[in-house]
Design a protein around this motif. Structure first.
Motif, PDB file in Angstrom:
ATOM      1  N   GLN A  46       2.409 -12.469   6.622  1.00 15.23           N
ATOM      2  CA  GLN A  46       2.501 -13.585   5.683  1.00 15.23           C
ATOM      3  C   GLN A  46       3.895 -13.856   5.117  1.00 15.23           C
ATOM      4  O   GLN A  46       4.416 -14.928   5.316  1.00 15.23           O
ATOM      5  CB  GLN A  46       1.500 -13.404   4.552  1.00 15.23           C
ATOM      6  N   PRO A  47       4.500 -12.933   4.380  1.00 11.17           N
ATOM      7  CA  PRO A  47       5.752 -13.305   3.722  1.00 11.17           C
ATOM      8  C   PRO A  47       6.936 -13.344   4.688  1.00 11.17           C
ATOM      9  O   PRO A  47       7.124 -12.436   5.476  1.00 11.17           O
ATOM     10  CB  PRO A  47       5.947 -12.221   2.665  1.00 11.17           C
ATOM     11  N   LEU A  48       7.696 -14.392   4.612  1.00 16.06           N
ATOM     12  CA  LEU A  48       8.915 -14.474   5.404  1.00 16.06           C
ATOM     13  C   LEU A  48       9.977 -13.630   4.723  1.00 16.06           C
ATOM     14  O   LEU A  48      10.070 -13.606   3.498  1.00 16.06           O
ATOM     15  CB  LEU A  48       9.378 -15.928   5.504  1.00 16.06           C
ATOM     16  N   GLY A  49      10.770 -12.956   5.491  1.00 14.94           N
ATOM     17  CA  GLY A  49      11.843 -12.146   4.925  1.00 14.94           C
ATOM     18  C   GLY A  49      11.424 -10.748   4.519  1.00 14.94           C
ATOM     19  O   GLY A  49      12.156 -10.059   3.822  1.00 14.94           O
ATOM     20  N   LEU A  50      10.248 -10.305   4.954  1.00  9.50           N
ATOM     21  CA  LEU A  50       9.796  -8.955   4.627  1.00  9.50           C
ATOM     22  C   LEU A  50      10.636  -7.939   5.397  1.00  9.50           C
ATOM     23  O   LEU A  50      10.798  -8.040   6.610  1.00  9.50           O
ATOM     24  CB  LEU A  50       8.312  -8.782   4.985  1.00  9.50           C
ATOM     25  N   HIS A  51      11.199  -6.968   4.671  1.00 13.21           N
ATOM     26  CA  HIS A  51      12.017  -5.924   5.301  1.00 13.21           C
ATOM     27  C   HIS A  51      11.366  -4.550   5.209  1.00 13.21           C
ATOM     28  O   HIS A  51      11.599  -3.710   6.052  1.00 13.21           O
ATOM     29  CB  HIS A  51      13.398  -5.845   4.649  1.00 13.21           C
ATOM     30  N   ASP A  52      10.584  -4.327   4.133  1.00  4.33           N
ATOM     31  CA  ASP A  52      10.001  -3.013   3.900  1.00  4.33           C
ATOM     32  C   ASP A  52       8.528  -3.129   3.547  1.00  4.33           C
ATOM     33  O   ASP A  52       8.161  -3.935   2.688  1.00  4.33           O
ATOM     34  CB  ASP A  52      10.712  -2.305   2.736  1.00  4.33           C
ATOM     35  N   LEU A  53       7.710  -2.312   4.202  1.00  4.45           N
ATOM     36  CA  LEU A  53       6.300  -2.185   3.848  1.00  4.45           C
ATOM     37  C   LEU A  53       6.083  -0.746   3.418  1.00  4.45           C
ATOM     38  O   LEU A  53       6.319   0.188   4.189  1.00  4.45           O
ATOM     39  CB  LEU A  53       5.387  -2.525   5.028  1.00  4.45           C
ATOM     40  N   ARG A  54       5.683  -0.575   2.196  1.00  3.63           N
ATOM     41  CA  ARG A  54       5.433   0.748   1.645  1.00  3.63           C
ATOM     42  C   ARG A  54       3.938   0.882   1.412  1.00  3.63           C
ATOM     43  O   ARG A  54       3.325   0.022   0.798  1.00  3.63           O
ATOM     44  CB  ARG A  54       6.225   0.952   0.368  1.00  3.63           C
ATOM     45  N   ILE A  55       3.365   1.945   1.944  1.00  3.45           N
ATOM     46  CA  ILE A  55       1.952   2.227   1.761  1.00  3.45           C
ATOM     47  C   ILE A  55       1.836   3.283   0.660  1.00  3.45           C
ATOM     48  O   ILE A  55       2.321   4.405   0.815  1.00  3.45           O
ATOM     49  CB  ILE A  55       1.292   2.758   3.059  1.00  3.45           C
ATOM     50  N   ASP A  56       1.223   2.903  -0.454  1.00  2.53           N
ATOM     51  CA  ASP A  56       1.030   3.827  -1.568  1.00  2.53           C
ATOM     52  C   ASP A  56      -0.243   4.615  -1.305  1.00  2.53           C
ATOM     53  O   ASP A  56      -1.348   4.071  -1.315  1.00  2.53           O
ATOM     54  CB  ASP A  56       0.939   3.050  -2.881  1.00  2.53           C
ATOM     55  N   CYS A  57      -0.095   5.920  -1.079  1.00  2.00           N
ATOM     56  CA  CYS A  57      -1.218   6.784  -0.721  1.00  2.00           C
ATOM     57  C   CYS A  57      -1.727   7.616  -1.898  1.00  2.00           C
ATOM     58  O   CYS A  57      -2.467   8.586  -1.694  1.00  2.00           O
ATOM     59  CB  CYS A  57      -0.801   7.711   0.420  1.00  2.00           C
ATOM     60  N   THR A  58      -1.346   7.250  -3.113  1.00  2.00           N
ATOM     61  CA  THR A  58      -1.742   8.014  -4.294  1.00  2.00           C
ATOM     62  C   THR A  58      -3.244   8.220  -4.362  1.00  2.00           C
ATOM     63  O   THR A  58      -3.718   9.305  -4.706  1.00  2.00           O
ATOM     64  CB  THR A  58      -1.267   7.301  -5.582  1.00  2.00           C
TER      65      THR A  58
END
Length: 142
Positions: free
Chosen positions: A51-63
């Motif tokens: 979806q978002p244009l310009g996405l550089h980082d995807l962080r998965i929060d596993c808390t």
């Protein structure tokens, strides 16, 4: 691998949050990432990165991740392939001990934990090999 209990206290859910400039997205996962939830996780994560244009980082929060099985690991690896193809860095944050153990045992930890070491520029040095066992060169005519 972690086994999910017969009665699950929490259903598997995901929630996405994007930074204002859309360069960073955090996907929070809650519950067991396993055979039953892997497809849902992968669909939600794939939709999030498309979806978002310009996405550089995807962080998965596993808390709030309760556990992971081989199918959950497979979904994480598939997501890694998709983010790599899209030019997006993937990182698993707040990894619980069970997930850390699975990643370490399977040798897949490096795919999900970025190295925070600055890249040192490579310097190419020309070297010449000198043979120490070679007899000294004689001048012609001696």
């Amino acid at each position: 691998m972690t086994t999910a209990p017969a009665h699950r206290e929490n259903e598997f859910t995901t929630a996405a949050a994007t930074s204002q400039d859309c360069s960073l997205m955090t996907l929070t996962i809650c519950g067991y990432l396993d055979f039953e939830s892997a497809d849902l996780f992968l669909a939600d994560a794939t939709q999030a990165i498309s979806q978002p244009l310009g996405l550089h980082d995807l962080r998965i929060d596993c808390t709030k991740l309760d556990g992971v099985d081989s199918m959950g690991l497979s979904a994480l690896l598939m997501l890694h392939r998709r983010t790599t193809a899209a030019g997006v860095r993937l990182c698993l944050d707040q990894r619980p001990a069970a997930l850390e153990r699975v990643l370490t045992i399977t040798g897949t930890r490096a795919y999900f934990v970025p190295h925070h070491q600055p890249q040192v520029p490579t310097v190419r040095v020309a070297t010449r090999r000198v043979a120490s066992d070679a007899p000294p060169a004689q001048s012609p005519g001696t």
